[in-house]
Design a protein around this motif. Sequence first.
Motif, PDB file in Angstrom:
ATOM      1  N   ALA A 145      35.021 -42.283  31.678  1.00 39.27           N
ATOM      2  CA  ALA A 145      34.518 -41.913  30.357  1.00 39.27           C
ATOM      3  C   ALA A 145      32.998 -41.965  30.413  1.00 39.27           C
ATOM      4  O   ALA A 145      32.419 -42.923  30.931  1.00 39.27           O
ATOM      5  N   VAL A 146      32.347 -40.920  29.925  1.00 39.46           N
ATOM      6  CA  VAL A 146      30.888 -40.857  29.914  1.00 39.46           C
ATOM      7  C   VAL A 146      30.406 -40.463  28.529  1.00 39.46           C
ATOM      8  O   VAL A 146      31.078 -39.725  27.805  1.00 39.46           O
ATOM      9  N   GLU A 147      29.249 -40.980  28.156  1.00 42.04           N
ATOM     10  CA  GLU A 147      28.600 -40.627  26.895  1.00 42.04           C
ATOM     11  C   GLU A 147      27.550 -39.576  27.206  1.00 42.04           C
ATOM     12  O   GLU A 147      26.652 -39.824  28.011  1.00 42.04           O
ATOM     13  N   VAL A 148      27.677 -38.407  26.604  1.00 42.34           N
ATOM     14  CA  VAL A 148      26.740 -37.326  26.898  1.00 42.34           C
ATOM     15  C   VAL A 148      26.003 -36.890  25.632  1.00 42.34           C
ATOM     16  O   VAL A 148      26.540 -36.954  24.530  1.00 42.34           O
ATOM     17  N   VAL A 149      24.787 -36.449  25.838  1.00 46.20           N
ATOM     18  CA  VAL A 149      23.998 -35.845  24.782  1.00 46.20           C
ATOM     19  C   VAL A 149      24.273 -34.353  24.830  1.00 46.20           C
ATOM     20  O   VAL A 149      24.504 -33.785  25.887  1.00 46.20           O
ATOM     21  N   ARG A 150      24.281 -33.707  23.714  1.00 43.24           N
ATOM     22  CA  ARG A 150      24.570 -32.260  23.619  1.00 43.24           C
ATOM     23  C   ARG A 150      25.984 -31.960  24.136  1.00 43.24           C
ATOM     24  O   ARG A 150      26.195 -31.085  24.957  1.00 43.24           O
ATOM     25  N   GLY A 151      26.946 -32.697  23.649  1.00 41.32           N
ATOM     26  CA  GLY A 151      28.325 -32.568  24.084  1.00 41.32           C
ATOM     27  C   GLY A 151      28.921 -31.180  23.939  1.00 41.32           C
ATOM     28  O   GLY A 151      29.837 -30.814  24.675  1.00 41.32           O
ATOM     29  N   GLU A 152      28.397 -30.386  23.027  1.00 35.35           N
ATOM     30  CA  GLU A 152      28.934 -29.042  22.818  1.00 35.35           C
ATOM     31  C   GLU A 152      28.751 -28.151  24.048  1.00 35.35           C
ATOM     32  O   GLU A 152      29.443 -27.151  24.217  1.00 35.35           O
ATOM     33  N   LYS A 153      27.849 -28.518  24.949  1.00 33.87           N
ATOM     34  CA  LYS A 153      27.645 -27.736  26.172  1.00 33.87           C
ATOM     35  C   LYS A 153      28.820 -27.854  27.135  1.00 33.87           C
ATOM     36  O   LYS A 153      28.969 -27.052  28.041  1.00 33.87           O
ATOM     37  N   TYR A 154      29.645 -28.878  26.973  1.00 34.31           N
ATOM     38  CA  TYR A 154      30.671 -29.194  27.945  1.00 34.31           C
ATOM     39  C   TYR A 154      32.083 -28.801  27.523  1.00 34.31           C
ATOM     40  O   TYR A 154      32.984 -28.803  28.342  1.00 34.31           O
ATOM     41  N   VAL A 155      32.282 -28.510  26.256  1.00 34.02           N
ATOM     42  CA  VAL A 155      33.647 -28.197  25.784  1.00 34.02           C
ATOM     43  C   VAL A 155      33.696 -26.863  25.077  1.00 34.02           C
ATOM     44  O   VAL A 155      32.700 -26.311  24.697  1.00 34.02           O
TER      45      VAL A 155
END
Length: 100
Positions: A90-100
């Motif tokens: 599990a990772v916390e990412v900034v700008r999560g919309e780039k990944y899904v």
Amino acid sequence: MKTVTLRRVTIIAEALLEDRLLRDVRRLGSRGYTITDARGEGSRGVRASEWEGRNIKLETIVSPEVADRVLELLATNYFEHYAVIAYVEAVEVVRGEKYV
């Protein structure tokens, strides 16, 4: 700063599988990846020379659903036949919309 919890899938495999693995993870929903050369020792021992081939480490950040699909595909099509390992974090990412 707002972060989103996603999954980092890491696959360590024989380099000859690179193109095939990339096609598979992209088809299953990955939007990007990072590949680096990898060396090490595991249950199959140390790879003794370059003629045996290199290893790669493929990392992709995806939704939990895509991570599950990738692991299922690896278990079905790769683990029995190739030197492949995989793990998920599990990772916390900034700008999560780039990944899904």
